[in-house]
Write an enzyme that holds these catalytic residues in place. Structure first.
Site, PDB file in Angstrom:
ATOM      1  N   SER A 129      14.783  30.106  71.322  1.00  0.00           N
ATOM      2  CA  SER A 129      15.625  31.202  71.828  1.00  0.00           C
ATOM      3  C   SER A 129      15.518  31.442  73.332  1.00  0.00           C
ATOM      4  CB  SER A 129      15.307  32.499  71.081  1.00  0.00           C
ATOM      5  OG  SER A 129      15.854  32.461  69.787  1.00  0.00           O
ATOM      6  N   LYS A 185      18.754  31.604  75.142  1.00  0.00           N
ATOM      7  CA  LYS A 185      19.590  32.805  75.291  1.00  0.00           C
ATOM      8  C   LYS A 185      19.579  33.360  76.713  1.00  0.00           C
ATOM      9  CE  LYS A 185      19.412  34.251  70.431  1.00  0.00           C
ATOM     10  NZ  LYS A 185      18.358  33.529  69.721  1.00  0.00           N
ATOM     11  N   SER A 194      17.010  39.111  70.364  1.00  0.00           N
ATOM     12  CA  SER A 194      17.267  37.685  70.113  1.00  0.00           C
ATOM     13  C   SER A 194      18.273  37.463  68.999  1.00  0.00           C
ATOM     14  CB  SER A 194      15.953  36.954  69.794  1.00  0.00           C
ATOM     15  OG  SER A 194      16.025  35.597  70.153  1.00  0.00           O
ATOM     16  N   LYS A 224      11.740  36.280  78.049  1.00  0.00           N
ATOM     17  CA  LYS A 224      12.353  36.038  76.738  1.00  0.00           C
ATOM     18  C   LYS A 224      11.353  35.344  75.827  1.00  0.00           C
ATOM     19  CE  LYS A 224      15.821  36.026  73.845  1.00  0.00           C
ATOM     20  NZ  LYS A 224      14.843  35.996  72.734  1.00  0.00           N
TER      21      LYS A 224
END
Length: 355
Positions: free
Chosen positions: A55, A58, A110, A235
């Protein structure tokens, strides 16, 4: 029997050699620590190895969305988005949600459903958006990166590297909207299944000093004060193939560094230790002051801002400047070298020496 064992071992080796490189890389790991201003690698191991990043994808999805849409645009959530595999912010098919709210759901929680909805809105389709992601990556010079989806769900060809991923965060943080979203600790969502979204990134929550106020429940809530030497953006990511992935931006007394680890189980502690190592080994030094500098009797250059770089003790002794000037165009580039390595370059104004 021995001949049979040798034959089996031989066949295993042959099969491994025939596997694509991406499959062999799945069990690998790597990390990179960048100077947050220049992008120079301060520390790294296996930092250019192409690995799944989960992720952390993202971060790039968010930047491409911000650069290609209006935050107040309303997105109608498709059935495909609402039923996306993996982590979710529980969007309902047919509901309308602003791009801005979806971005908070993407970065803080997320949400793969948010990633799909945003991709469909900006790119016309997930495939169209992925093309935009890859085109932007080429422009950014992310040579080890290929995107196959906007969420980071596993795909054998969806790969990046620790260095490229750290550079993604560094570039994205230059965008004020991205920085605001990626630094937010809490957000009150107004979706049909609205709730108070808390940032999954533990170091960002710790860095806020828990100084949070909620004046308007419909607005994002950011940390009011960032402690010295703390994390301020980043993140999290995880898939079974990629393992734990983490990106963190730290700041202290004007210094910034970005840490990315791929497939690292003890990532929270490792990120803290890398940031502390940067603060201990490097200091922010003014290499060239702003002002006018005479090149020869006819030409001079003007630097609008000082050049300040993070340097360790050894580098301070070997730093040097090299100026390239185009007399026809009356422009130049001032490069900073440590030994033979160019670590920074900036365009400069060239003018007559008597001005």
């Amino acid at each position: 029997m021995h001949r049979l064992v040798r034959l089996i071992l031989f066949m295993i080796v042959v099969v491994m050699l025939m596997l694509p490189q991406t499959s062999l890389a799945r069990g690998g790991s790597g990390y990179a620590v960048l100077d947050g201003d220049t992008g120079r690698v301060l520390y790294g191991s296996n930092s250019d190895a192409r690995l799944p990043i989960a992720s952390l994808t993202k971060m790039w999805t968010a930047l491409v969305v911000i650069e290609n849409s209006n935050l107040q645009d309303e997105v109608v959530i498709s059935p495909k988005a609402a039923t996306s595999e993996g982590s979710s912010i529980y969007l309902q098919a047919g509901e309308k949600v602003t791009v801005e709210t979806l971005l908070y759901g993407l970065m803080l929680r997320s949400g793969n459903d948010a990633a799909t909805a945003l991709a469909e809105h900006v790119g016309g389709s997930v495939e169209g958006f992925v093309k935009l992601m890859n085109e932007r990556a080429v422009v950014a010079g992310l040579a080890n990166t290929v995107f196959m989806n906007p969420s980071g769900l596993h795909h054998d060809e969806h790969l990046s590297s620790a260095r490229d991923t750290a550079e993604m965060l560094r570039i994205a943080l230059q965008n004020k909207t991205f920085k605001k979203i990626a630094s937010t600790v809490l957000y009150r969502a107004n979706t049909e299944n609205g709730m108070l979204w808390e940032n999954k990134h533990r170091l960002i929550r710790e860095g806020s000093g828990v100084a949070i106020e909620i004046d308007d429940e419909t607005q994002p809530v950011s940390a009011l004060k960032t402690a010295k030497g703390s994390a301020f953006a980043g993140k999290t990511g995880f898939t079974k193939v990629a393992g734990r992935t983490l990106a963190t931006a730290f700041q202290k007394d004007g210094q910034t560094c970005i840490v990315v680890t791929l497939n690292e189980s003890d990532d929270w502690n490792l990120h803290r230790s890398f940031a502390n190592k940067v603060w201990g080994d490097y200091s922010l030094e003014t290499v060239v002051k702003k002002g006018k500098y005479k090149v020869n009797k006819n030409l001079s250059i003007r630097l609008e801002q000082p050049i300040r770089l993070q340097l360790n003790k050894e580098e301070k002794e070997s730093v040097r400047q090299v100026l390239h000037v185009s007399r026809k165009r009356m422009e130049g580039v001032l490069s900073i070298f440590i030994g033979e390595e160019r670590i920074y370059a900036v365009p400069v104004k060239v003018e007559s020496a008597d001005r």
